[in-house]
Design a protein around this motif. Structure first.
Motif, PDB file in Angstrom:
ATOM      1  N   ASN A 176       0.819  -1.190   0.000  1.00 19.64           N
ATOM      2  CA  ASN A 176       0.000   0.000   0.000  1.00 19.64           C
ATOM      3  C   ASN A 176       0.864   1.255   0.000  1.00 19.64           C
ATOM      4  O   ASN A 176       1.977   1.255   0.519  1.00 19.64           O
ATOM      5  N   THR A 177       0.324   2.332  -0.558  1.00 15.07           N
ATOM      6  CA  THR A 177       1.006   3.619  -0.529  1.00 15.07           C
ATOM      7  C   THR A 177       1.142   4.089   0.913  1.00 15.07           C
ATOM      8  O   THR A 177       0.147   4.098   1.653  1.00 15.07           O
ATOM      9  N   PRO A 178       2.350   4.491   1.357  1.00 14.61           N
ATOM     10  CA  PRO A 178       2.486   5.014   2.726  1.00 14.61           C
ATOM     11  C   PRO A 178       1.671   6.299   2.891  1.00 14.61           C
ATOM     12  O   PRO A 178       1.716   7.176   2.026  1.00 14.61           O
ATOM     13  N   ARG A 179       0.913   6.367   3.955  1.00 11.29           N
ATOM     14  CA  ARG A 179       0.044   7.513   4.214  1.00 11.29           C
ATOM     15  C   ARG A 179       0.333   8.113   5.580  1.00 11.29           C
ATOM     16  O   ARG A 179       0.894   7.447   6.450  1.00 11.29           O
ATOM     17  N   THR A 180      -0.101   9.367   5.758  1.00  8.49           N
ATOM     18  CA  THR A 180      -0.079   9.974   7.092  1.00  8.49           C
ATOM     19  C   THR A 180      -1.404   9.656   7.763  1.00  8.49           C
ATOM     20  O   THR A 180      -2.476   9.984   7.239  1.00  8.49           O
ATOM     21  N   VAL A 181      -1.324   8.993   8.909  1.00  5.08           N
ATOM     22  CA  VAL A 181      -2.496   8.450   9.600  1.00  5.08           C
ATOM     23  C   VAL A 181      -2.613   9.072  10.988  1.00  5.08           C
ATOM     24  O   VAL A 181      -1.618   9.170  11.715  1.00  5.08           O
ATOM     25  N   TYR A 189      -4.535   1.623  20.413  1.00  3.98           N
ATOM     26  CA  TYR A 189      -3.088   1.377  20.469  1.00  3.98           C
ATOM     27  C   TYR A 189      -2.698   0.298  19.449  1.00  3.98           C
ATOM     28  O   TYR A 189      -1.708   0.431  18.725  1.00  3.98           O
ATOM     29  N   THR A 190      -3.498  -0.758  19.382  1.00  2.00           N
ATOM     30  CA  THR A 190      -3.222  -1.850  18.433  1.00  2.00           C
ATOM     31  C   THR A 190      -3.392  -1.385  16.991  1.00  2.00           C
ATOM     32  O   THR A 190      -2.626  -1.785  16.103  1.00  2.00           O
ATOM     33  N   ILE A 191      -4.401  -0.540  16.741  1.00  2.00           N
ATOM     34  CA  ILE A 191      -4.576   0.030  15.392  1.00  2.00           C
ATOM     35  C   ILE A 191      -3.315   0.803  14.998  1.00  2.00           C
ATOM     36  O   ILE A 191      -2.809   0.659  13.879  1.00  2.00           O
ATOM     37  N   ALA A 192      -2.809   1.618  15.926  1.00  2.00           N
ATOM     38  CA  ALA A 192      -1.596   2.401  15.652  1.00  2.00           C
ATOM     39  C   ALA A 192      -0.408   1.475  15.365  1.00  2.00           C
ATOM     40  O   ALA A 192       0.355   1.707  14.423  1.00  2.00           O
ATOM     41  N   GLU A 193      -0.264   0.422  16.155  1.00  2.00           N
ATOM     42  CA  GLU A 193       0.822  -0.553  15.937  1.00  2.00           C
ATOM     43  C   GLU A 193       0.745  -1.158  14.538  1.00  2.00           C
ATOM     44  O   GLU A 193       1.761  -1.316  13.858  1.00  2.00           O
ATOM     45  N   GLU A 194      -0.454  -1.487  14.116  1.00  5.47           N
ATOM     46  CA  GLU A 194      -0.657  -2.128  12.815  1.00  5.47           C
ATOM     47  C   GLU A 194      -0.285  -1.173  11.671  1.00  5.47           C
ATOM     48  O   GLU A 194       0.353  -1.581  10.694  1.00  5.47           O
ATOM     49  N   PHE A 195      -0.673   0.090  11.794  1.00  9.37           N
ATOM     50  CA  PHE A 195      -0.311   1.075  10.766  1.00  9.37           C
ATOM     51  C   PHE A 195       1.198   1.319  10.730  1.00  9.37           C
ATOM     52  O   PHE A 195       1.786   1.455   9.653  1.00  9.37           O
ATOM     53  N   VAL A 196       1.833   1.370  11.904  1.00  5.33           N
ATOM     54  CA  VAL A 196       3.301   1.532  11.960  1.00  5.33           C
ATOM     55  C   VAL A 196       3.973   0.351  11.261  1.00  5.33           C
ATOM     56  O   VAL A 196       4.871   0.520  10.427  1.00  5.33           O
ATOM     57  N   ALA A 197       3.515  -0.869  11.593  1.00  8.68           N
ATOM     58  CA  ALA A 197       4.110  -2.087  11.010  1.00  8.68           C
ATOM     59  C   ALA A 197       3.951  -2.117   9.492  1.00  8.68           C
ATOM     60  O   ALA A 197       4.797  -2.675   8.789  1.00  8.68           O
ATOM     61  N   ALA A 198       2.881  -1.486   8.983  1.00  9.21           N
ATOM     62  CA  ALA A 198       2.625  -1.471   7.542  1.00  9.21           C
ATOM     63  C   ALA A 198       3.391  -0.356   6.824  1.00  9.21           C
ATOM     64  O   ALA A 198       3.256  -0.201   5.613  1.00  9.21           O
ATOM     65  N   GLY A 199       4.176   0.422   7.583  1.00 12.48           N
ATOM     66  CA  GLY A 199       5.043   1.417   6.960  1.00 12.48           C
ATOM     67  C   GLY A 199       4.447   2.802   6.790  1.00 12.48           C
ATOM     68  O   GLY A 199       4.966   3.620   6.025  1.00 12.48           O
ATOM     69  N   HIS A 200       3.354   3.079   7.507  1.00 17.92           N
ATOM     70  CA  HIS A 200       2.730   4.399   7.410  1.00 17.92           C
ATOM     71  C   HIS A 200       3.331   5.378   8.422  1.00 17.92           C
ATOM     72  O   HIS A 200       3.991   4.976   9.380  1.00 17.92           O
ATOM     73  N   ARG A 201       3.090   6.674   8.204  1.00 16.67           N
ATOM     74  CA  ARG A 201       3.487   7.723   9.149  1.00 16.67           C
ATOM     75  C   ARG A 201       2.320   7.893  10.114  1.00 16.67           C
ATOM     76  O   ARG A 201       1.238   8.321   9.706  1.00 16.67           O
ATOM     77  N   VAL A 202       2.530   7.573  11.377  1.00 17.68           N
ATOM     78  CA  VAL A 202       1.407   7.414  12.305  1.00 17.68           C
ATOM     79  C   VAL A 202       1.485   8.396  13.467  1.00 17.68           C
ATOM     80  O   VAL A 202       2.531   8.540  14.110  1.00 17.68           O
ATOM     81  N   ALA A 203       0.360   9.052  13.731  1.00 16.26           N
ATOM     82  CA  ALA A 203       0.212   9.889  14.921  1.00 16.26           C
ATOM     83  C   ALA A 203      -1.020   9.413  15.681  1.00 16.26           C
ATOM     84  O   ALA A 203      -1.976   8.913  15.085  1.00 16.26           O
ATOM     85  N   VAL A 204      -0.974   9.572  16.998  1.00 19.36           N
ATOM     86  CA  VAL A 204      -2.141   9.251  17.828  1.00 19.36           C
ATOM     87  C   VAL A 204      -2.443  10.440  18.725  1.00 19.36           C
ATOM     88  O   VAL A 204      -1.538  11.174  19.130  1.00 19.36           O
ATOM     89  N   THR A 205      -3.726  10.624  19.023  1.00 19.58           N
ATOM     90  CA  THR A 205      -4.088  11.579  20.058  1.00 19.58           C
ATOM     91  C   THR A 205      -4.347  10.805  21.339  1.00 19.58           C
ATOM     92  O   THR A 205      -4.791   9.654  21.307  1.00 19.58           O
ATOM     93  N   ALA A 206      -4.050  11.467  22.446  1.00 17.98           N
ATOM     94  CA  ALA A 206      -4.290  10.870  23.756  1.00 17.98           C
ATOM     95  C   ALA A 206      -4.518  11.999  24.758  1.00 17.98           C
ATOM     96  O   ALA A 206      -3.969  13.094  24.594  1.00 17.98           O
ATOM     97  N   THR A 222      -8.541  -5.097   9.885  1.00 20.46           N
ATOM     98  CA  THR A 222      -9.689  -4.689   9.074  1.00 20.46           C
ATOM     99  C   THR A 222      -9.590  -3.203   8.735  1.00 20.46           C
ATOM    100  O   THR A 222      -9.826  -2.780   7.591  1.00 20.46           O
ATOM    101  N   ILE A 223      -9.198  -2.412   9.725  1.00 16.11           N
ATOM    102  CA  ILE A 223      -9.091  -0.958   9.530  1.00 16.11           C
ATOM    103  C   ILE A 223      -7.950  -0.616   8.571  1.00 16.11           C
ATOM    104  O   ILE A 223      -8.118   0.226   7.677  1.00 16.11           O
ATOM    105  N   THR A 224      -6.803  -1.266   8.722  1.00 17.20           N
ATOM    106  CA  THR A 224      -5.693  -0.953   7.814  1.00 17.20           C
ATOM    107  C   THR A 224      -6.049  -1.342   6.382  1.00 17.20           C
ATOM    108  O   THR A 224      -5.665  -0.649   5.435  1.00 17.20           O
ATOM    109  N   TRP A 225      -6.812  -2.416   6.216  1.00 17.68           N
ATOM    110  CA  TRP A 225      -7.242  -2.803   4.869  1.00 17.68           C
ATOM    111  C   TRP A 225      -8.188  -1.746   4.289  1.00 17.68           C
ATOM    112  O   TRP A 225      -8.044  -1.332   3.132  1.00 17.68           O
TER     113      TRP A 225
END
Length: 236
Positions: free
Chosen positions: A2-7, A18-35, A209-212
């Motif tokens: 997949n094309t790397p995206r800012t997420v 947290y797990t969603i963020a881990e999955e996006f990081v593992a897939a090579g995306h640029r990932v930010a989370v709010t907390a 499912t979300i990363t797909w």
């Protein structure tokens, strides 16, 4: 690949987020989370934000944009529960849950949409719940807020669908978290009896499912409600 995206994932400091963020990081995306407190997984940028405060949401986006570029994928995951039977539910019990779960999604998506429209690309992912369609005693506030995300996503699809932007709803069922692990064994067994799969789901199953849905292969799916619930909510 997949094309790397800012997420950007709201509420990415624990649980499913947290797990969603881990999955996006593992897939090579640029990932930010709010907390509101704590931080996201290694490899992600954590920004402090309160989704009930528009100024706080705006500041968080500005920080992410400066560090990682315009947000292309937004996952509205932040949510709260205040379960209580209707007769005992206070105005604050109702309004605070709706303002976080539905109002928070509105504020985050509205802020993200500006750049998505300009770029003619966007993935909007709203984390609902099987309860939004199935109902739950003592959860009129929570179920209403989660059900409302469906009308929100479908209206977004009609507004933005011609601009390369999709909006979809994920409806998890019972997922293995610290919260479900704390339930007594007999209560857990009762829950599992009504789930056709006979088990709880894993946070990773929701995240994958979300990363797909955020990826290149799902560009023609929009306004959908995707259940990740082992069959619990069938027909709803």
């Amino acid at each position: 690949m997949n094309t790397p995206r800012t997420v950007l994932i709201t509420g990415g400091n624990r649980g499913i987020g947290y797990t969603i963020a881990e999955e996006f990081v593992a897939a090579g995306h640029r990932v930010a989370v709010t907390a509101r407190s704590g931080s996201g997984p290694e490899g992600s940028l954590t920004v402090v934000a309160d989704v009930t405060d528009p100024a706080s949401v705006d500041t968080a986006f500005t920080t992410v944009e400066a560090a990682l570029g315009p947000v292309e994928v937004v996952v509205a995951n932040a949510g709260i529960t205040k379960d209580v039977l209707l007769m005992r539910m206070t105005e604050e019990d109702f309004s605070s849950v709706v303002d976080t779960n539905l109002g928070g999604a509105f504020r985050v998506v509205k802020r993200a949409s500006t750049n998505m429209i300009r770029a003619r690309f966007g993935r909007i992912l709203l984390v609902s719940s099987v309860v939004g369609l199935y109902g739950g005693a003592g959860q009129t506030n929570y179920a209403a807020s989660k059900s409302a995300l469906i009308g929100f996503a479908r209206s977004l699809t009609r507004e933005l669908g011609g601009r390369g932007i999709t909006a979809n709803v994920i409806a998890p069922g019972f997922i293995e978290t610290d919260m479900t692990a704390a339930l007594p064994d007999d209560v857990q067994d009762d829950y599992k009896k009504v789930i056709p799969a006979g088990r709880y789901g894993s946070a990773a199953e929701v995240a994958k499912t979300i990363t797909w849905l955020a990826g290149d292969d799902s560009a023609y799916i929009s306004g959908a409600v995707i259940p990740v619930d082992g069959g619990l909510g069938m027909g709803h």
